[in-house]
Design a protein around this motif. Structure first.
Motif, PDB file in Angstrom:
ATOM      1  N   SER A 131       3.760  41.345 -50.956  1.00  0.00           N
ATOM      2  CA  SER A 131       4.073  41.489 -52.263  1.00  0.00           C
ATOM      3  C   SER A 131       3.250  42.611 -53.188  1.00  0.00           C
ATOM      4  O   SER A 131       2.204  42.945 -52.444  1.00  0.00           O
ATOM      5  CB  SER A 131       3.954  40.276 -53.268  1.00  0.00           C
ATOM      6  OG  SER A 131       2.652  39.977 -53.334  1.00  0.00           O
ATOM      7  N   ARG A 353      12.261  35.924 -48.013  1.00  0.00           N
ATOM      8  CA  ARG A 353      11.593  35.972 -49.309  1.00  0.00           C
ATOM      9  C   ARG A 353      12.536  36.216 -50.401  1.00  0.00           C
ATOM     10  O   ARG A 353      12.200  35.736 -51.379  1.00  0.00           O
ATOM     11  CB  ARG A 353      10.284  36.884 -49.142  1.00  0.00           C
ATOM     12  CG  ARG A 353       9.281  36.770 -50.303  1.00  0.00           C
ATOM     13  CD  ARG A 353       8.239  37.648 -50.138  1.00  0.00           C
ATOM     14  NE  ARG A 353       8.575  39.309 -50.037  1.00  0.00           N
ATOM     15  CZ  ARG A 353       8.002  40.326 -49.636  1.00  0.00           C
ATOM     16  NH1 ARG A 353       6.693  39.919 -49.427  1.00  0.00           N
ATOM     17  NH2 ARG A 353       8.144  41.288 -49.539  1.00  0.00           N
ATOM     18  N   LYS A 356      14.293  33.518 -51.728  1.00  0.00           N
ATOM     19  CA  LYS A 356      13.358  32.460 -52.389  1.00  0.00           C
ATOM     20  C   LYS A 356      12.893  33.028 -54.002  1.00  0.00           C
ATOM     21  O   LYS A 356      12.814  32.331 -54.837  1.00  0.00           O
ATOM     22  CB  LYS A 356      11.900  32.611 -51.666  1.00  0.00           C
ATOM     23  CG  LYS A 356      10.893  31.252 -52.033  1.00  0.00           C
ATOM     24  CD  LYS A 356       9.783  31.382 -51.458  1.00  0.00           C
ATOM     25  CE  LYS A 356       9.072  32.768 -51.784  1.00  0.00           C
ATOM     26  NZ  LYS A 356       7.651  32.415 -51.353  1.00  0.00           N
ATOM     27  N   ASP A 357      12.884  34.388 -53.917  1.00  0.00           N
ATOM     28  CA  ASP A 357      12.404  35.128 -55.162  1.00  0.00           C
ATOM     29  C   ASP A 357      13.334  34.769 -56.317  1.00  0.00           C
ATOM     30  O   ASP A 357      13.271  34.875 -57.351  1.00  0.00           O
ATOM     31  CB  ASP A 357      12.109  36.568 -54.893  1.00  0.00           C
ATOM     32  CG  ASP A 357      10.664  36.458 -54.372  1.00  0.00           C
ATOM     33  OD1 ASP A 357       9.928  35.746 -54.182  1.00  0.00           O
ATOM     34  OD2 ASP A 357      10.142  37.820 -53.890  1.00  0.00           O
ATOM     35  N   LYS A 358      14.897  35.103 -55.822  1.00  0.00           N
ATOM     36  CA  LYS A 358      15.991  34.947 -56.695  1.00  0.00           C
ATOM     37  C   LYS A 358      16.320  33.540 -57.254  1.00  0.00           C
ATOM     38  O   LYS A 358      17.068  33.385 -58.122  1.00  0.00           O
ATOM     39  CB  LYS A 358      17.197  35.413 -55.687  1.00  0.00           C
ATOM     40  CG  LYS A 358      17.233  37.019 -55.623  1.00  0.00           C
ATOM     41  CD  LYS A 358      18.783  37.234 -54.925  1.00  0.00           C
ATOM     42  CE  LYS A 358      18.745  38.631 -54.716  1.00  0.00           C
ATOM     43  NZ  LYS A 358      20.138  39.166 -54.023  1.00  0.00           N
ATOM     44  N   SER A 359      15.727  32.657 -56.738  1.00  0.00           N
ATOM     45  CA  SER A 359      15.527  31.132 -57.185  1.00  0.00           C
ATOM     46  C   SER A 359      14.895  30.939 -58.426  1.00  0.00           C
ATOM     47  O   SER A 359      14.873  30.047 -59.104  1.00  0.00           O
ATOM     48  CB  SER A 359      15.454  30.076 -56.122  1.00  0.00           C
ATOM     49  OG  SER A 359      13.836  30.035 -55.838  1.00  0.00           O
ATOM     50  N   ILE A 360      13.904  31.839 -58.664  1.00  0.00           N
ATOM     51  CA  ILE A 360      12.796  31.744 -59.743  1.00  0.00           C
ATOM     52  C   ILE A 360      13.559  32.085 -61.160  1.00  0.00           C
ATOM     53  O   ILE A 360      14.432  33.165 -61.224  1.00  0.00           O
ATOM     54  CB  ILE A 360      11.563  32.577 -59.646  1.00  0.00           C
ATOM     55  CG1 ILE A 360      10.851  32.170 -58.387  1.00  0.00           C
ATOM     56  CG2 ILE A 360      10.884  32.604 -60.888  1.00  0.00           C
ATOM     57  CD1 ILE A 360       9.689  33.159 -58.192  1.00  0.00           C
ATOM     58  N   ARG A 361      13.645  31.354 -61.993  1.00  0.00           N
ATOM     59  CA  ARG A 361      14.252  31.442 -63.477  1.00  0.00           C
ATOM     60  C   ARG A 361      13.354  32.781 -64.033  1.00  0.00           C
ATOM     61  O   ARG A 361      12.189  33.000 -64.073  1.00  0.00           O
ATOM     62  CB  ARG A 361      13.912  30.189 -64.362  1.00  0.00           C
ATOM     63  CG  ARG A 361      14.539  29.311 -63.929  1.00  0.00           C
ATOM     64  CD  ARG A 361      14.699  27.913 -65.053  1.00  0.00           C
ATOM     65  NE  ARG A 361      14.975  28.144 -66.241  1.00  0.00           N
ATOM     66  CZ  ARG A 361      14.927  27.563 -67.304  1.00  0.00           C
ATOM     67  NH1 ARG A 361      14.570  26.252 -67.189  1.00  0.00           N
ATOM     68  NH2 ARG A 361      15.026  27.790 -68.516  1.00  0.00           N
ATOM     69  N   LYS A 362      14.420  33.676 -64.656  1.00  0.00           N
ATOM     70  CA  LYS A 362      14.041  34.941 -65.133  1.00  0.00           C
ATOM     71  C   LYS A 362      14.289  34.719 -66.716  1.00  0.00           C
ATOM     72  O   LYS A 362      13.964  35.808 -67.685  1.00  0.00           O
ATOM     73  CB  LYS A 362      14.785  35.973 -64.695  1.00  0.00           C
ATOM     74  CG  LYS A 362      14.730  36.207 -63.189  1.00  0.00           C
ATOM     75  CD  LYS A 362      13.230  36.685 -62.691  1.00  0.00           C
ATOM     76  CE  LYS A 362      13.386  37.075 -61.316  1.00  0.00           C
ATOM     77  NZ  LYS A 362      13.562  36.065 -60.379  1.00  0.00           N
ATOM     78  N   TYR A 364      14.093  32.170 -70.312  1.00  0.00           N
ATOM     79  CA  TYR A 364      13.584  30.847 -70.787  1.00  0.00           C
ATOM     80  C   TYR A 364      14.217  30.271 -72.349  1.00  0.00           C
ATOM     81  O   TYR A 364      14.321  31.086 -72.767  1.00  0.00           O
ATOM     82  CB  TYR A 364      11.983  30.824 -71.069  1.00  0.00           C
ATOM     83  CG  TYR A 364      11.612  29.501 -71.673  1.00  0.00           C
ATOM     84  CD1 TYR A 364      11.390  28.462 -70.896  1.00  0.00           C
ATOM     85  CD2 TYR A 364      10.875  29.343 -73.035  1.00  0.00           C
ATOM     86  CE1 TYR A 364      10.642  27.120 -71.371  1.00  0.00           C
ATOM     87  CE2 TYR A 364      10.479  28.192 -73.626  1.00  0.00           C
ATOM     88  CZ  TYR A 364      10.342  26.993 -72.772  1.00  0.00           C
ATOM     89  OH  TYR A 364       9.807  26.017 -73.136  1.00  0.00           O
TER      90      TYR A 364
END
Length: 364
Positions: A131, A353, A356-362, A364
């Motif tokens: 990264s 990877r 996996k990164d796409k599963s993080i909420r962007k 709130y």
């Protein structure tokens, strides 16, 4: 089966531009063309990006010393935040192209230091290697050493100086803390560029001037007498280590020329002729260093092995060389992973990877 489109990114504004061209040439020859469709993006020394013809993009391609990038092709750039047609080409009529994954083979500054990785992250394009954070840490020898020391991983003693501190560097103070000889290095550069070995006072300030020509921060490091040992790492959350190899320089130290130009500049011993328990320790420390420094995908970890069998980490390389005499692919070759399979695994790690990164909420 639809092919995966891989953009190979090479060249760049770094002092290691020519090394990158060699690495790109080898990857092009080795990649599985039944599985992957290549798009070549060359970056010249001014920083301009353009599409390259796979059959005709190098001048003096068979000469590591004289190799050059041909300045021809359409100017290109990445569009930010798109899920397809990320590559935009500028010509009389603008057109776009979808890229599935980028393989940046940009050694040194403006490529290995997190800059390109940050751009690709913003562009939502998966890429091979660590990264932006891991790339930046690995590139800065001073920061990497501090993190390794905090993790209890042995490193050579060193002093760090910024350019504004240059007038105050004192030879006696350096010798008192590090002894002689010492190595003077740019903090954020690779391939032994700008590195000098200093044996006496009148050599120190010339070496400091040379190192500061390539970076705003330098390190002065104690000289460790012993073997140079290297280990390759592959993986994301659960990385694996290759067999351990040894570098036997035929010169004062493992210089840029010995690494990339003179194939007689150093002897490579794979596996290294060292006790099995030492090899196992090197592999263990290489994986630990890879994780401590926030790396993913790939890295080569370089060590010193003293006569007393003490193991110290020298540095980590997050985009190791892929030339015909480079250790990273050679280490994996002896470990049972061919050059073609290695490229495949690296690309698959990048795609994993990204999922996996796409599963993080962007939001709130």
């Amino acid at each position: 089966m639809m092919k995966i489109t891989v953009a190979l990114l090479f060249g760049g504004k770094s002092t290691e531009h020519e090394v990158s061209l060699q690495s790109a040439k080898n990857i092009i020859n080795a990649i599985d063309k039944e599985k992957y469709e290549l798009t070549l993006i060359g970056i010249d020394k001014r920083g301009q990006w353009f599409l390259c013809d796979q059959e005709d993009f190098l001048i003096n391609g068979d000469s590591p010393k004289d190799i050059m990038l041909k300045h021809k092709g359409l100017a290109v750039a990445f569009q930010m935040g798109k899920d397809s047609e990320q590559l935009i080409c500028f010509a009389e009529k603008t057109f776009t192209k979808s890229i599935d994954v980028v393989f940046p083979i940009l050694h040194g500054t403006y490529g290995e230091d997190g800059t390109v990785q940050g751009l690709l992250t913003l562009a939502n394009i998966p890429f091979v290697g660590p990264s932006p954070l891991g790339s930046g840490i690995g590139m800065d020898k001073d920061v990497a050493k501090r993190l390794l020391r905090d993790a209890g991983i042995p490193v050579a003693k060193s002093l760090t100086y910024h350019q504004w501190e240059q007038p105050g560097i004192n030879f006696e103070a350096v010798v008192e803390q590090l002894g002689l000889p010492v190595f003077v290095k740019p903090a954020s550069l690779g391939s032994s560029v700008g590195i000098s070995k200093v044996k006496q006072q009148d050599e120190l300030f010339a070496a400091i001037k040379e190192a500061f020509a390539f970076d705003h921060k330098i390190i002065i490091e104690e000289c460790i007498e012993g073997q140079e040992i290297e280990c390759a790492i592959l993986g994301n959350e659960i990385p694996i280590a290759s067999a351990v190899g040894a570098i036997i320089p035929q010169q004062e130290f493992y210089s840029y020329a010995a690494k990339y130009i003179d194939d007689q500049g150093a002897a490579i011993q794979i596996p290294a002729d060292i006790p099995k328990e030492i090899a196992a320790l090197v592999q263990e420390l290489a994986i630990k260093a890879f994780q401590v420094l926030c790396c993913e995908g790939m890295a080569r970890v370089d060590f010193f092995l003293t006569k007393e069998h003490n193991v110290l980490i020298n540095e980590i390389n997050t985009i190791p060389g892929f030339t015909k005499i480079s250790m990273y692919p050679k280490l994996w070759g002896i470990s049972g992973i061919s050059y073609t399979d290695l490229i495949d695994r690296l690309i698959q790690l990048a795609l994993e990877r990204n999922i996996k990164d796409k599963s993080i909420r962007k939001s709130y």
